[in-house]
Design an enzyme around this catalytic site. Structure first.
Site, PDB file in Angstrom:
ATOM      1  N   VAL A 109     125.528 -13.981  12.227  1.00 60.31           N
ATOM      2  CA  VAL A 109     125.136 -15.202  11.551  1.00 60.31           C
ATOM      3  C   VAL A 109     125.401 -15.015  10.065  1.00 60.31           C
ATOM      4  CG1 VAL A 109     123.273 -16.826  11.082  1.00 60.31           C
ATOM      5  CG2 VAL A 109     123.336 -15.610  13.270  1.00 60.31           C
ATOM      6  N   CYS A 110     126.064 -15.982   9.454  1.00 64.76           N
ATOM      7  CA  CYS A 110     126.316 -15.956   8.020  1.00 64.76           C
ATOM      8  C   CYS A 110     127.052 -14.665   7.633  1.00 64.76           C
ATOM      9  CB  CYS A 110     124.988 -16.127   7.285  1.00 64.76           C
ATOM     10  SG  CYS A 110     125.127 -16.546   5.535  1.00 64.76           S
ATOM     11  N   THR A 111     126.570 -13.950   6.632  1.00 62.47           N
ATOM     12  CA  THR A 111     127.267 -12.755   6.163  1.00 62.47           C
ATOM     13  C   THR A 111     127.033 -11.531   7.039  1.00 62.47           C
ATOM     14  OG1 THR A 111     125.431 -12.297   4.652  1.00 62.47           O
ATOM     15  CG2 THR A 111     127.314 -13.519   3.761  1.00 62.47           C
ATOM     16  N   THR A 129     132.567 -16.864   8.338  1.00 63.70           N
ATOM     17  CA  THR A 129     131.350 -16.415   7.677  1.00 63.70           C
ATOM     18  C   THR A 129     130.935 -17.505   6.696  1.00 63.70           C
ATOM     19  OG1 THR A 129     130.315 -14.572   6.493  1.00 63.70           O
ATOM     20  CG2 THR A 129     132.535 -15.192   5.788  1.00 63.70           C
TER      21      THR A 129
END
Length: 347
Positions: A109-111, A129
């Site tokens: 998730v995300c970074t 990302t």
């Protein structure tokens, strides 16, 4: 199917919403699946089993030590984001190098994708990302095929998502894969989100992707476009509304918003059409007129160009359908404590 394991990795500096968003999705789905025990066994783990402090200052207490975990078949391993530095959690990266590839499904998730990439788990794969980290991911890991636009990308057993709420979209997609659309839809309704946005939907809406113009006339035009997608939105018409020449308007609009008038108009119209298709009811021809395209073929071309699929396919995949039964499944438990005008010129 039997209970599926969900293991969420924690570390100091983790983004709390990257953790709780997917956890709430899987927890809600687990209670709705109708089995004698929850369909998902959710555990959290951190290096050494120690409590972690999130990026917002919250303290999360893990269920156990990461070093004691060995995910395998029947496990979805979730790596949430946090810092924009891949070396922010070296013990997590070391553990991922050994165990990350053994999980049945590997999710970031995300970074969190930076940690996967640092562990070599994204080499040769497509990934996304958070928009702020896409260039960094591509630069630091040239073996990763970075896709900056989608809110999530699935490449075999590895799935990566964009920032924060995109992790909820991805979790809902996994729940739908496991237990069907109705379970995922019910969870989405209780979390007050869409069932799930298509993975290839852009990370930003047109309004967010474009900057807000500095000058009042241009800001008013942006608002007019959003509120009147069915209107004549050619450059000439919009320029007249801003009291500028078409050439001056096109240059000023792009300079202040970062996108051409034509691109902005198309994104607004496609978003409006998408919402109408998700809601159901109106036919494609009616939606085409309501969004300023005039004909279903013009709408189809815009959808294929923007989303990579036709309006009919989009509705089939993401449109609203009534829940089975008069009352639907029980609610998941809440957390503790969704004549035709001319086409715009792409100036």
């Amino acid at each position: 199917m039997g209970a599926h394991n969900v293991l969420v990795v924690l570390y100091d500096g983790v983004q709390s919403l990257d953790v709780t968003g997917p956890v709430e999705v899987f927890n809600g789905a687990g209670q709705l699946a109708g089995a004698a025990e929850p369909a998902y066994r959710i555990r959290t783990a951190a290096p050494g089993g120690a409590p972690v402090r999130t990026s917002s200052g919250l303290t999360l207490v893990p269920d156990g030590a990461l070093e004691a975990c060995a995910p395998g078949a029947g496990t979805t391993l979730i790596v949430p984001g946090g810092s924009y530095r891949a070396d922010a959690a070296p013990r997590v990266v070391d553990w991922l190098r050994t165990y990350g590839g053994r999980a049945e499904r590997l999710v970031s998730v995300c970074t969190g994708s930076l940690l996967l990439a640092e562990a070599g788990l994204l080499d040769g794969r497509r990934a996304t990302t958070h928009w702020r980290a896409c260039d960094q991911l591509a630069r630091d890991h040239p073996g990763v095929r970075v896709e900056a636009e989608p809110i999530y990308v699935r490449d075999g057993p590895v799935s990566t998502s964009a920032g924060v709420t995109a992790g909820i979209d991805l979790a809902l997609a996994l729940v739908q894969e496991d237990h069907g659309r109705e379970i995922a839809l019910t969870v989405a309704r209780y979390l007050v989100v869409f069932l799930h946005r298509p993975g290839n939907q852009a990370q930003f809406s047109a309004q967010l992707e474009a900057q807000t113009a500095r000058r009042d006339p241009l800001r008013e035009v942006q608002q007019w476009i959003t509120e009147h997608p069915e209107s004549d939105l050619t450059v000439e018409s919009l320029a007249a509304r801003a009291r500028l020449s078409p050439r001056h308007f096109a240059r000023a609009f792009q300079a202040e918003t970062g996108v051409t008038p034509g691109r902005y108009v198309e994104r607004v119209r496609v978003e409006h059409a998408r919402r109408l298709l998700e809601a159901g009811g109106d036919g494609v021809a009616q939606i085409s007129r309501a969004c300023g395209y005039g004909t279903p073929e013009a709408l189809r071309r815009a959808f294929v160009r923007t989303l990579g699929q036709s309006p009919t396919e989009y509705r089939r995949r993401f449109g609203h359908r009534p829940l089975a039964g008069p009352a639907g499944p029980a609610a998941p438990a809440g957390p503790a404590g969704p004549a035709a005008p001319a086409a715009p010129a792409d100036a």
